[in-house]
Design a protein around this motif. Structure first.
Motif, PDB file in Angstrom:
ATOM      1  N   ASP A 176      88.778 -48.942 -22.942  1.00  0.00           N
ATOM      2  CA  ASP A 176      89.239 -48.600 -21.601  1.00  0.00           C
ATOM      3  C   ASP A 176      88.405 -49.404 -20.608  1.00  0.00           C
ATOM      4  OD1 ASP A 176      89.757 -47.465 -19.111  1.00  0.00           O
ATOM      5  OD2 ASP A 176      89.861 -45.413 -19.887  1.00  0.00           O
ATOM      6  N   PHE A 177      88.927 -50.535 -20.154  1.00  0.00           N
ATOM      7  CA  PHE A 177      88.141 -51.414 -19.300  1.00  0.00           C
ATOM      8  C   PHE A 177      87.949 -50.840 -17.896  1.00  0.00           C
ATOM      9  CE2 PHE A 177      88.813 -54.306 -22.739  1.00  0.00           C
ATOM     10  CZ  PHE A 177      87.676 -55.085 -22.721  1.00  0.00           C
ATOM     11  N   GLU A 178      88.832 -49.973 -17.475  1.00  0.00           N
ATOM     12  CA  GLU A 178      88.608 -49.311 -16.193  1.00  0.00           C
ATOM     13  C   GLU A 178      87.392 -48.406 -16.279  1.00  0.00           C
ATOM     14  OE1 GLU A 178      90.861 -46.412 -12.927  1.00  0.00           O
ATOM     15  OE2 GLU A 178      91.875 -46.963 -14.796  1.00  0.00           O
ATOM     16  N   ALA A 179      87.293 -47.647 -17.366  1.00  0.00           N
ATOM     17  CA  ALA A 179      86.144 -46.767 -17.548  1.00  0.00           C
ATOM     18  C   ALA A 179      84.862 -47.567 -17.720  1.00  0.00           C
ATOM     19  CB  ALA A 179      86.373 -45.857 -18.762  1.00  0.00           C
ATOM     20  N   LEU A 180      84.926 -48.666 -18.454  1.00  0.00           N
ATOM     21  CA  LEU A 180      83.745 -49.498 -18.653  1.00  0.00           C
ATOM     22  C   LEU A 180      83.274 -50.102 -17.337  1.00  0.00           C
ATOM     23  CD1 LEU A 180      84.767 -51.315 -21.947  1.00  0.00           C
ATOM     24  CD2 LEU A 180      82.919 -49.649 -21.694  1.00  0.00           C
ATOM     25  N   ALA A 181      84.204 -50.554 -16.513  1.00  0.00           N
ATOM     26  CA  ALA A 181      83.852 -51.164 -15.237  1.00  0.00           C
ATOM     27  C   ALA A 181      83.197 -50.173 -14.299  1.00  0.00           C
ATOM     28  CB  ALA A 181      85.105 -51.768 -14.586  1.00  0.00           C
ATOM     29  N   ARG A 182      83.545 -48.902 -14.438  1.00  0.00           N
ATOM     30  CA  ARG A 182      83.021 -47.869 -13.536  1.00  0.00           C
ATOM     31  C   ARG A 182      81.872 -47.089 -14.148  1.00  0.00           C
ATOM     32  NH1 ARG A 182      88.000 -44.280 -11.735  1.00  0.00           N
ATOM     33  NH2 ARG A 182      86.299 -43.315 -10.552  1.00  0.00           N
ATOM     34  N   SER A 183      81.452 -47.434 -15.350  1.00  0.00           N
ATOM     35  CA  SER A 183      80.503 -46.600 -16.088  1.00  0.00           C
ATOM     36  C   SER A 183      79.099 -46.610 -15.502  1.00  0.00           C
ATOM     37  CB  SER A 183      80.430 -47.053 -17.547  1.00  0.00           C
ATOM     38  OG  SER A 183      79.824 -48.328 -17.648  1.00  0.00           O
ATOM     39  N   GLY A 184      78.713 -47.692 -14.836  1.00  0.00           N
ATOM     40  CA  GLY A 184      77.351 -47.786 -14.330  1.00  0.00           C
ATOM     41  C   GLY A 184      76.327 -48.036 -15.410  1.00  0.00           C
ATOM     42  N   THR A 185      76.774 -48.341 -16.635  1.00  0.00           N
ATOM     43  CA  THR A 185      75.859 -48.619 -17.732  1.00  0.00           C
ATOM     44  C   THR A 185      75.831 -50.112 -18.022  1.00  0.00           C
ATOM     45  OG1 THR A 185      77.540 -48.398 -19.470  1.00  0.00           O
ATOM     46  CG2 THR A 185      76.411 -46.396 -18.779  1.00  0.00           C
ATOM     47  N   THR A 186      74.812 -50.533 -18.756  1.00  0.00           N
ATOM     48  CA  THR A 186      74.770 -51.895 -19.258  1.00  0.00           C
ATOM     49  C   THR A 186      75.862 -52.060 -20.311  1.00  0.00           C
ATOM     50  OG1 THR A 186      72.370 -51.967 -18.937  1.00  0.00           O
ATOM     51  CG2 THR A 186      73.325 -53.618 -20.411  1.00  0.00           C
ATOM     52  N   LEU A 187      76.577 -53.166 -20.262  1.00  0.00           N
ATOM     53  CA  LEU A 187      77.572 -53.477 -21.282  1.00  0.00           C
ATOM     54  C   LEU A 187      77.030 -54.571 -22.187  1.00  0.00           C
ATOM     55  CD1 LEU A 187      80.887 -53.533 -19.187  1.00  0.00           C
ATOM     56  CD2 LEU A 187      79.824 -51.612 -20.403  1.00  0.00           C
ATOM     57  N   VAL A 204      86.250 -57.235 -13.802  1.00  0.00           N
ATOM     58  CA  VAL A 204      86.320 -57.462 -12.360  1.00  0.00           C
ATOM     59  C   VAL A 204      87.613 -56.892 -11.791  1.00  0.00           C
ATOM     60  CG1 VAL A 204      86.479 -59.241 -10.581  1.00  0.00           C
ATOM     61  CG2 VAL A 204      84.787 -59.466 -12.412  1.00  0.00           C
ATOM     62  N   ALA A 205      88.707 -57.063 -12.500  1.00  0.00           N
ATOM     63  CA  ALA A 205      89.993 -56.546 -12.037  1.00  0.00           C
ATOM     64  C   ALA A 205      89.988 -55.027 -11.948  1.00  0.00           C
ATOM     65  CB  ALA A 205      91.109 -57.004 -12.975  1.00  0.00           C
ATOM     66  N   ASN A 206      89.118 -54.389 -12.739  1.00  0.00           N
ATOM     67  CA  ASN A 206      89.040 -52.932 -12.739  1.00  0.00           C
ATOM     68  C   ASN A 206      87.895 -52.398 -11.893  1.00  0.00           C
ATOM     69  OD1 ASN A 206      91.078 -51.507 -14.635  1.00  0.00           O
ATOM     70  ND2 ASN A 206      90.500 -53.353 -15.761  1.00  0.00           N
ATOM     71  N   GLY A 207      87.328 -53.265 -11.037  1.00  0.00           N
ATOM     72  CA  GLY A 207      86.397 -52.760 -10.046  1.00  0.00           C
ATOM     73  C   GLY A 207      84.951 -53.160 -10.187  1.00  0.00           C
ATOM     74  N   LEU A 208      84.584 -53.865 -11.259  1.00  0.00           N
ATOM     75  CA  LEU A 208      83.188 -54.285 -11.384  1.00  0.00           C
ATOM     76  C   LEU A 208      82.891 -55.382 -10.367  1.00  0.00           C
ATOM     77  CD1 LEU A 208      80.558 -53.910 -13.043  1.00  0.00           C
ATOM     78  CD2 LEU A 208      81.317 -55.817 -14.466  1.00  0.00           C
ATOM     79  N   ASP A 209      81.778 -55.256  -9.657  1.00  0.00           N
ATOM     80  CA  ASP A 209      81.375 -56.238  -8.656  1.00  0.00           C
ATOM     81  C   ASP A 209      81.234 -57.616  -9.306  1.00  0.00           C
ATOM     82  OD1 ASP A 209      80.173 -57.798  -6.703  1.00  0.00           O
ATOM     83  OD2 ASP A 209      78.594 -56.341  -6.250  1.00  0.00           O
ATOM     84  N   PRO A 210      81.944 -58.632  -8.818  1.00  0.00           N
ATOM     85  CA  PRO A 210      81.846 -59.971  -9.413  1.00  0.00           C
ATOM     86  C   PRO A 210      80.435 -60.546  -9.393  1.00  0.00           C
ATOM     87  CG  PRO A 210      83.698 -59.838  -7.888  1.00  0.00           C
ATOM     88  CD  PRO A 210      82.893 -58.585  -7.702  1.00  0.00           C
ATOM     89  N   ALA A 211      79.581 -60.031  -8.508  1.00  0.00           N
ATOM     90  CA  ALA A 211      78.210 -60.531  -8.419  1.00  0.00           C
ATOM     91  C   ALA A 211      77.263 -59.853  -9.408  1.00  0.00           C
ATOM     92  CB  ALA A 211      77.681 -60.351  -6.994  1.00  0.00           C
ATOM     93  N   THR A 212      77.784 -58.950 -10.239  1.00  0.00           N
ATOM     94  CA  THR A 212      76.946 -58.269 -11.226  1.00  0.00           C
ATOM     95  C   THR A 212      76.300 -59.295 -12.161  1.00  0.00           C
ATOM     96  OG1 THR A 212      78.388 -56.333 -11.193  1.00  0.00           O
ATOM     97  CG2 THR A 212      76.943 -56.583 -13.100  1.00  0.00           C
ATOM     98  N   PRO A 213      74.990 -59.210 -12.378  1.00  0.00           N
ATOM     99  CA  PRO A 213      74.339 -60.162 -13.290  1.00  0.00           C
ATOM    100  C   PRO A 213      74.910 -60.087 -14.701  1.00  0.00           C
ATOM    101  CG  PRO A 213      72.706 -59.004 -11.976  1.00  0.00           C
ATOM    102  CD  PRO A 213      74.019 -58.301 -11.738  1.00  0.00           C
ATOM    103  N   ALA A 214      74.906 -61.212 -15.378  1.00  0.00           N
ATOM    104  CA  ALA A 214      75.361 -61.299 -16.758  1.00  0.00           C
ATOM    105  C   ALA A 214      74.563 -62.382 -17.471  1.00  0.00           C
ATOM    106  CB  ALA A 214      76.856 -61.607 -16.826  1.00  0.00           C
ATOM    107  N   ALA A 215      74.459 -62.272 -18.774  1.00  0.00           N
ATOM    108  CA  ALA A 215      73.734 -63.269 -19.559  1.00  0.00           C
ATOM    109  C   ALA A 215      74.310 -63.329 -20.962  1.00  0.00           C
ATOM    110  CB  ALA A 215      72.244 -62.937 -19.621  1.00  0.00           C
ATOM    111  N   VAL A 216      74.264 -64.510 -21.534  1.00  0.00           N
ATOM    112  CA  VAL A 216      74.647 -64.713 -22.929  1.00  0.00           C
ATOM    113  C   VAL A 216      73.419 -65.169 -23.691  1.00  0.00           C
ATOM    114  CG1 VAL A 216      76.006 -66.118 -24.522  1.00  0.00           C
ATOM    115  CG2 VAL A 216      77.064 -65.237 -22.436  1.00  0.00           C
ATOM    116  N   VAL A 217      73.125 -64.497 -24.787  1.00  0.00           N
ATOM    117  CA  VAL A 217      72.010 -64.884 -25.661  1.00  0.00           C
ATOM    118  C   VAL A 217      72.622 -65.388 -26.968  1.00  0.00           C
ATOM    119  CG1 VAL A 217      69.859 -64.193 -26.764  1.00  0.00           C
ATOM    120  CG2 VAL A 217      70.594 -63.068 -24.640  1.00  0.00           C
TER     121      VAL A 217
END
Length: 268
Positions: A176-187, A204-217
């Motif tokens: 549920d990407f809407e729930a994930l976007a609104r969860s406030g947890t680390t994904l 992003v389409a489900n409400g996550l701020d596009p400026a949220t930090p992200a990283a790939v390891v």
């Protein structure tokens, strides 16, 4: 789920009990090089008559096996030829019934997107004794090796680990990407290299701020580990050159990513 009686053992805090003939040990190989395996995992490998090995299992650990141990490659590579899970289950049972000490070695922890329970159930159905030796899961360890805590006081109070092997909207996706976007947890996204663009777009389409930090390891736990930092809006483009295995972290804690200097030697 099977209702067969299961014989499952675990290790104590002392010396690992001998691996008995006819027993299968499901061993998590940890998040990278063999040095990140558990002591119990190494002890099981040292006693093995036959090892069924995934491609993400630490190859250096095979050097710990007895010289006459049989090593069977049952790895699964994306979009390439692979050993079906049913065949792996059958091999575990076949070798155990022949009286061998069987070690099923895979990367990370076999019970986190590793089909460990399927293998345990197959052995249970065949009345084969199973020993579970957990591994350090890559979902937490790889971010840490990249300098990223999955939780941090004052920033985030939880984390969600998801599989990215199919994109949002795919018939096999149950997320549920809407729930994930609104969860406030680390994904924490595992197996999401090929689908990262679709996953971040859905968030992003489900409400996550596009400026949220992200990283790939990428290649976490190995000397050639690589960390790419960005925002959720551009991480897919910034990490387009990355090849699996790689883990993506999305959330405020991703801002801690150690993108300038390798941290592997410092951690271990």
């Amino acid at each position: 789920m099977s209702t067969a009686t299961r014989t499952v053992t675990h290790t104590s805090t002392g010396t690992l009990a001998p691996l008995l003939p006819g027993t299968v040990a499901l061993v998590g190989g940890g998040p990278g090089e063999a040095g990140l395996m558990t002591v119990a995992g190494r002890a099981a490998v040292e006693q093995a008559d036959v090892l069924l090995v995934d491609h993400l299992a630490p190859s250096e650990a095979l050097g710990w096996a007895p010289s006459d141990a049989e090593i069977v490659d049952v790895g699964k590579l994306p979009r390439e030829a692979f050993t079906p899970q049913e065949s792996i289950n059958a091999l575990l049972v076949q070798h155990a019934r022949a009286g061998r000490r069987v070690v099923r070695l895979k990367g990370g922890d076999g019970f986190v997107f590793g089909r460990g329970m399927e293998e345990l159930e197959a052995c249970a159905q065949a009345e084969v004794s199973v020993r579970v030796i957990p591994g350090v899961t890559s979902s937490v360890a790889v971010p840490a090796l990249g300098g990223i805590p999955v939780t941090h006081r004052g920033l985030v109070q939880g984390f969600s680990v998801i599989s990215g092997h199919v994109p949002p909207g795919h018939p096999d996706s149950t997320l549920d990407f809407e729930a994930l976007a609104r969860s406030g947890t680390t994904l924490v996204v595992l197996m999401g290299v090929a689908t990262l663009s679709a996953i971040t777009a859905a968030l992003v389409a489900n409400g996550l701020d596009p400026a949220t930090p992200a990283a790939v390891v990428a290649r976490g736990g190995h000397p050639d580990q690589q960390v790419v930092g960005a925002t959720v809006a551009d991480i897919a483009a910034r990490a387009a050159h990355v090849e699996p295995p790689a883990i993506t972290v999305i959330g405020h804690v991703a801002a801690f990513a150690a993108t300038d200097t390798p941290v592997l030697e410092e951690v271990i």
